[in-house]
Structures are given as C-alpha cells and as structure tokens.
Write a protein that holds these residues in place. Structure first.
Motif, PDB file in Angstrom:
ATOM      1  N   THR A 173      54.810  13.518 -40.773  1.00 36.68           N
ATOM      2  CA  THR A 173      55.264  14.719 -40.066  1.00 36.68           C
ATOM      3  C   THR A 173      56.752  14.550 -39.823  1.00 36.68           C
ATOM      4  O   THR A 173      57.175  13.547 -39.241  1.00 36.68           O
ATOM      5  CB  THR A 173      54.529  14.895 -38.721  1.00 36.68           C
ATOM      6  N   VAL A 174      57.536  15.508 -40.301  1.00 36.64           N
ATOM      7  CA  VAL A 174      58.995  15.457 -40.180  1.00 36.64           C
ATOM      8  C   VAL A 174      59.457  16.682 -39.389  1.00 36.64           C
ATOM      9  O   VAL A 174      59.107  17.808 -39.745  1.00 36.64           O
ATOM     10  CB  VAL A 174      59.671  15.456 -41.570  1.00 36.64           C
ATOM     11  N   GLN A 175      60.222  16.442 -38.315  1.00 34.89           N
ATOM     12  CA  GLN A 175      60.844  17.544 -37.587  1.00 34.89           C
ATOM     13  C   GLN A 175      62.193  17.829 -38.255  1.00 34.89           C
ATOM     14  O   GLN A 175      62.965  16.905 -38.523  1.00 34.89           O
ATOM     15  CB  GLN A 175      61.093  17.188 -36.111  1.00 34.89           C
ATOM     16  N   GLY A 185      49.094   5.824 -41.151  1.00 30.56           N
ATOM     17  CA  GLY A 185      48.140   5.442 -42.194  1.00 30.56           C
ATOM     18  C   GLY A 185      48.446   4.045 -42.672  1.00 30.56           C
ATOM     19  O   GLY A 185      48.686   3.134 -41.865  1.00 30.56           O
ATOM     20  N   ALA A 186      48.465   3.844 -43.997  1.00 25.89           N
ATOM     21  CA  ALA A 186      48.767   2.528 -44.578  1.00 25.89           C
ATOM     22  C   ALA A 186      50.178   2.076 -44.213  1.00 25.89           C
ATOM     23  O   ALA A 186      50.484   0.886 -44.275  1.00 25.89           O
ATOM     24  CB  ALA A 186      48.605   2.567 -46.094  1.00 25.89           C
ATOM     25  N   LEU A 187      51.024   3.019 -43.850  1.00 27.53           N
ATOM     26  CA  LEU A 187      52.366   2.733 -43.352  1.00 27.53           C
ATOM     27  C   LEU A 187      52.489   3.435 -42.012  1.00 27.53           C
ATOM     28  O   LEU A 187      52.172   4.617 -41.894  1.00 27.53           O
ATOM     29  CB  LEU A 187      53.411   3.271 -44.332  1.00 27.53           C
ATOM     30  N   ASP A 188      52.906   2.694 -40.984  1.00 27.74           N
ATOM     31  CA  ASP A 188      53.088   3.271 -39.658  1.00 27.74           C
ATOM     32  C   ASP A 188      54.547   3.080 -39.280  1.00 27.74           C
ATOM     33  O   ASP A 188      55.010   1.944 -39.161  1.00 27.74           O
ATOM     34  CB  ASP A 188      52.167   2.591 -38.649  1.00 27.74           C
ATOM     35  N   ALA A 189      55.282   4.187 -39.129  1.00 26.66           N
ATOM     36  CA  ALA A 189      56.705   4.092 -38.848  1.00 26.66           C
ATOM     37  C   ALA A 189      57.192   5.353 -38.147  1.00 26.66           C
ATOM     38  O   ALA A 189      56.613   6.427 -38.288  1.00 26.66           O
ATOM     39  CB  ALA A 189      57.487   3.892 -40.149  1.00 26.66           C
ATOM     40  N   GLU A 190      58.284   5.190 -37.401  1.00 33.08           N
ATOM     41  CA  GLU A 190      58.954   6.308 -36.765  1.00 33.08           C
ATOM     42  C   GLU A 190      60.085   6.769 -37.679  1.00 33.08           C
ATOM     43  O   GLU A 190      60.894   5.952 -38.130  1.00 33.08           O
ATOM     44  CB  GLU A 190      59.539   5.877 -35.418  1.00 33.08           C
ATOM     45  N   ILE A 191      60.144   8.066 -37.953  1.00 27.97           N
ATOM     46  CA  ILE A 191      61.244   8.629 -38.740  1.00 27.97           C
ATOM     47  C   ILE A 191      62.417   8.850 -37.800  1.00 27.97           C
ATOM     48  O   ILE A 191      62.274   9.437 -36.720  1.00 27.97           O
ATOM     49  CB  ILE A 191      60.816   9.946 -39.412  1.00 27.97           C
ATOM     50  N   LEU A 239      61.574   3.471 -39.141  1.00 28.43           N
ATOM     51  CA  LEU A 239      61.508   2.141 -38.559  1.00 28.43           C
ATOM     52  C   LEU A 239      60.054   1.777 -38.312  1.00 28.43           C
ATOM     53  O   LEU A 239      59.344   2.477 -37.590  1.00 28.43           O
ATOM     54  CB  LEU A 239      62.303   2.090 -37.255  1.00 28.43           C
ATOM     55  N   ALA A 240      59.607   0.689 -38.953  1.00 26.52           N
ATOM     56  CA  ALA A 240      58.258   0.156 -38.784  1.00 26.52           C
ATOM     57  C   ALA A 240      58.359  -1.193 -38.069  1.00 26.52           C
ATOM     58  O   ALA A 240      59.460  -1.731 -37.901  1.00 26.52           O
ATOM     59  CB  ALA A 240      57.587  -0.012 -40.151  1.00 26.52           C
ATOM     60  N   ALA A 241      57.226  -1.740 -37.668  1.00 26.25           N
ATOM     61  CA  ALA A 241      57.226  -3.034 -36.973  1.00 26.25           C
ATOM     62  C   ALA A 241      57.891  -4.120 -37.820  1.00 26.25           C
ATOM     63  O   ALA A 241      58.574  -4.998 -37.292  1.00 26.25           O
ATOM     64  CB  ALA A 241      55.795  -3.421 -36.607  1.00 26.25           C
ATOM     65  N   ALA A 242      57.715  -4.079 -39.148  1.00 26.29           N
ATOM     66  CA  ALA A 242      58.275  -5.106 -40.036  1.00 26.29           C
ATOM     67  C   ALA A 242      59.750  -4.873 -40.355  1.00 26.29           C
ATOM     68  O   ALA A 242      60.389  -5.736 -40.958  1.00 26.29           O
ATOM     69  CB  ALA A 242      57.473  -5.180 -41.331  1.00 26.29           C
ATOM     70  N   GLY A 243      60.295  -3.711 -39.978  1.00 25.03           N
ATOM     71  CA  GLY A 243      61.704  -3.460 -40.240  1.00 25.03           C
ATOM     72  C   GLY A 243      61.985  -2.047 -40.701  1.00 25.03           C
ATOM     73  O   GLY A 243      61.087  -1.214 -40.787  1.00 25.03           O
ATOM     74  N   PRO A 244      63.246  -1.782 -41.031  1.00 22.09           N
ATOM     75  CA  PRO A 244      63.645  -0.435 -41.446  1.00 22.09           C
ATOM     76  C   PRO A 244      63.269  -0.140 -42.898  1.00 22.09           C
ATOM     77  O   PRO A 244      63.142  -1.043 -43.713  1.00 22.09           O
ATOM     78  CB  PRO A 244      65.173  -0.453 -41.269  1.00 22.09           C
ATOM     79  N   LEU A 245      63.124   1.148 -43.179  1.00 19.23           N
ATOM     80  CA  LEU A 245      62.819   1.637 -44.522  1.00 19.23           C
ATOM     81  C   LEU A 245      63.719   2.816 -44.837  1.00 19.23           C
ATOM     82  O   LEU A 245      64.098   3.566 -43.948  1.00 19.23           O
ATOM     83  CB  LEU A 245      61.376   2.151 -44.604  1.00 19.23           C
ATOM     84  N   LEU A 246      64.025   2.973 -46.101  1.00 14.84           N
ATOM     85  CA  LEU A 246      64.661   4.184 -46.595  1.00 14.84           C
ATOM     86  C   LEU A 246      63.599   4.951 -47.366  1.00 14.84           C
ATOM     87  O   LEU A 246      62.897   4.379 -48.203  1.00 14.84           O
ATOM     88  CB  LEU A 246      65.836   3.847 -47.506  1.00 14.84           C
ATOM     89  N   ILE A 247      63.475   6.236 -47.086  1.00 18.05           N
ATOM     90  CA  ILE A 247      62.480   7.084 -47.740  1.00 18.05           C
ATOM     91  C   ILE A 247      63.227   8.161 -48.517  1.00 18.05           C
ATOM     92  O   ILE A 247      64.193   8.742 -48.033  1.00 18.05           O
ATOM     93  CB  ILE A 247      61.556   7.770 -46.713  1.00 18.05           C
TER      94      ILE A 247
END
Length: 157
Positions: free
Chosen positions: A20-22, A49-55, A80-88
């Motif tokens: 879900t993206v605002q 889901g299989a990936l849990d992160a805050e956008i 940002l997920a528990a394991a670190g940042p991601l670029l989507i």
C-alpha cells in the motif's frame, strides 16, 4: 510448439506480498521531449507478507502519458525493513477507457477489473537477507484508490 521447447516448465505465479503506497497530488510537467510527463510523489506506505517493510516518503512515480491516456509507470522509492533499507522500483502500465481513466484521475474509486494496471517489482538491497528477493522476478496487479495505490505482488516461479 516444437519438441525443443516442450521440456521448458510453465511459469507459475506465487503470492509474495501486498503493498500500500500513499501518494501525493500529481505534478504536471507538460509535454516534454519524451511525451506528456507528470510526477507523483510517494509519501509513505507499507509492504506486508514475505517482505515486511515501511515505505519511506521521498520516492516518486515518473509517469509518461500516451495520446490515448495510457500511463507508463516508472516508480522508485525506499523502504525500511528489520534487516535494513531497500530500494524498490516498479515499472508498468495503467490503461482503460477514457471515462475510467478520467474517473481515476479525479481520485474516484473504480473497480480494478474495469481497467488494466500491472507492474513489475524489483528489489535492491545490501543486506544478505534480501539476496533471494534480488534473484527473483515479480509482477503485480494494482489498484488506484484516491491517494493510495495498492498492489499484490507475485513471484514468478
């Protein structure tokens, strides 16, 4: 189909996560050398889901609008997920009748079966926990709902 291709496995889709993206109001850049361009700011959101992160706020969708109203999607944002940042990064297309696209443009809720909205979904990250996500192809079915974009991401297996 020739026998040379008969042994290839048929791809399957496996549900992976929901997003879900605002989004903020579009910034119209007019008709540029590439075509009619607008930029949609990404304000935040959530992946579950299989990936849990805050956008995180700060990303954008640089849309290119064709003469028939079809929108080319090209979004990049950070999470940002528990394991670190991601670029989507998501790339795709949203199309439909002129009436449906106008309703979506006004922020109205429209049945997602009334228009076509599909994207790819790519992950880039430094943390080893995300290695498998970076070696996998994902596709998503999407829905625009006012100031939110929701999509279900599937792993291609």
């Amino acid at each position: 189909m020739s026998d040379l291709f008969a042994e290839l496995p048929e791809p399957r889709l496996e549900p992976a996560f929901e997003v879900t993206v605002q989004v903020g109001p579009p910034r119209d850049h007019g008709v540029t050398s590439a075509g009619h361009r607008r930029v949609i700011p990404i304000l935040g959101g959530r992946i579950t889901g299989a990936l849990d992160a805050e956008i995180l706020a700060g990303g954008s969708d640089r849309q290119l609008i064709g003469p028939d109203g079809t929108i080319g999607i090209d979004a990049e944002y950070s999470a940002l997920a528990a394991a670190g940042p991601l670029l989507i990064r998501t790339r795709g297309v949203r199309s439909g009748s002129a009436e449906i696209l106008a309703r979506l443009g006004r922020g109205e809720s429209v049945d997602p079966g009334a228009y076509y909205f599909r994207t790819t979904f790519e992950v880039e990250a430094a943390a080893p926990e995300f290695a498998e996500l970076q070696r996998t192809l994902f596709v998503a079915v999407c829905r625009r709902d006012g100031s939110e974009v929701r999509y279900r991401v599937h792993r291609i297996v």
